[in-house]
Motif scaffolding. Sequence first.
Motif, short mmCIF file in Angstrom:
data_model
loop_
_atom_site.label_atom_id
_atom_site.label_comp_id
_atom_site.label_asym_id
_atom_site.label_seq_id
_atom_site.Cartn_x
_atom_site.Cartn_y
_atom_site.Cartn_z
N VAL A 157 0.84 -1.20 0.00
CA VAL A 157 0.00 0.00 0.00
C VAL A 157 0.87 1.25 0.00
O VAL A 157 1.85 1.33 0.75
CB VAL A 157 -0.93 0.02 1.23
N SER A 158 0.53 2.22 -0.84
CA SER A 158 1.25 3.50 -0.84
C SER A 158 0.34 4.56 -0.24
O SER A 158 -0.89 4.46 -0.30
CB SER A 158 1.64 3.90 -2.27
N ALA A 159 0.95 5.58 0.36
CA ALA A 159 0.19 6.67 0.97
C ALA A 159 0.74 7.99 0.47
O ALA A 159 1.96 8.18 0.38
CB ALA A 159 0.27 6.60 2.49
N GLY A 160 -0.15 8.91 0.14
CA GLY A 160 0.28 10.23 -0.34
C GLY A 160 -0.69 11.30 0.08
O GLY A 160 -1.77 11.00 0.64
N LEU A 161 -0.33 12.56 -0.16
CA LEU A 161 -1.17 13.69 0.20
C LEU A 161 -1.86 14.26 -1.02
O LEU A 161 -1.24 14.39 -2.08
CB LEU A 161 -0.33 14.78 0.87
N MET A 162 -3.15 14.61 -0.87
CA MET A 162 -3.89 15.27 -1.94
C MET A 162 -4.80 16.29 -1.28
O MET A 162 -5.83 15.94 -0.68
CB MET A 162 -4.72 14.26 -2.75
N GLY A 163 -4.38 17.57 -1.37
CA GLY A 163 -5.16 18.61 -0.71
C GLY A 163 -5.18 18.41 0.79
O GLY A 163 -4.14 18.31 1.44
N ASP A 164 -6.39 18.33 1.37
CA ASP A 164 -6.54 18.12 2.80
C ASP A 164 -6.82 16.66 3.13
O ASP A 164 -7.45 16.35 4.15
CB ASP A 164 -7.70 18.98 3.34
N SER A 165 -6.38 15.76 2.28
CA SER A 165 -6.67 14.34 2.48
C SER A 165 -5.42 13.48 2.31
O SER A 165 -4.45 13.89 1.67
CB SER A 165 -7.73 13.86 1.49
N ILE A 166 -5.47 12.29 2.91
CA ILE A 166 -4.46 11.26 2.71
C ILE A 166 -5.06 10.21 1.79
O ILE A 166 -6.19 9.77 2.01
CB ILE A 166 -4.04 10.62 4.04
N CYS A 170 -3.65 0.70 -3.29
CA CYS A 170 -3.11 -0.65 -3.34
C CYS A 170 -2.26 -0.81 -4.59
O CYS A 170 -2.72 -0.51 -5.70
CB CYS A 170 -4.24 -1.67 -3.33
N GLN A 171 -1.04 -1.28 -4.43
CA GLN A 171 -0.15 -1.47 -5.56
C GLN A 171 -0.45 -2.77 -6.32
O GLN A 171 0.06 -3.00 -7.40
CB GLN A 171 1.31 -1.49 -5.08
N GLU A 172 -1.31 -3.59 -5.73
CA GLU A 172 -1.65 -4.87 -6.34
C GLU A 172 -2.87 -4.76 -7.26
O GLU A 172 -2.82 -5.14 -8.42
CB GLU A 172 -1.93 -5.92 -5.25
#
Length: 204
Positions: A157-166, A170-172
């Motif tokens: 699983v990857s996690a990133g920021l988009m605006g005011d959200s996380i 899933c990489q699968e």
Amino acid sequence: MLIDTLCSVALYCQRCGKVQLLDVPLFSGKQQLKLRCGACGEQMGETILRPKHGLGLTIHCGVCGKSTYEQFSWHQLKKLRFEKLYCHHDHFELGYIGRWQDIAEFLDFNDAEYDSLHPGDGDRFLERQQILLEGLTRVHELAAHGDLSCPCGSQEVSAGLMGDSIVLQCQECGSSCVLPMRSAEDLAHIYQAVGASWRLRSTL
């Protein structure tokens, strides 16, 4: 060659989100110096002085979970006034290095510029940044302990920021999950929010 006896760094604490402006003495006799947040005590990075090579700076990035290393020669330090520091892995802005006055003026300008664009927001900008960084840290901790997985069963699983959200992805199978992080209440209920869409160990 004459250079200042110290330089300064301003780093964003990856745990509490506050900006810490710290002096780095170049001729104090200490080869290594841990850079800690004055608000929460989190170690943000460290410096190492090498007589033949100058100043080495390691900074921890809360977004990708990795560390970035920067090397500044004595010649560079002599001319250095202000420079931005970025994560080498995702280009996330981590802070600044240079002369104390130049960094302080830049931070004051940024605050004034934000206040002029968002006059009713007050300190909400720094508060939101703090909430986002803390939320991202908690998600990384879940993944690191194997407590987070996609409904398909994958833990890649990857996690990133988009605006005011996380955003979790899933990489699968490509499934994604958006976690709003706009308030302290969102942060307090992050485990319930993740568990509602993704697999989360019930012991947490």
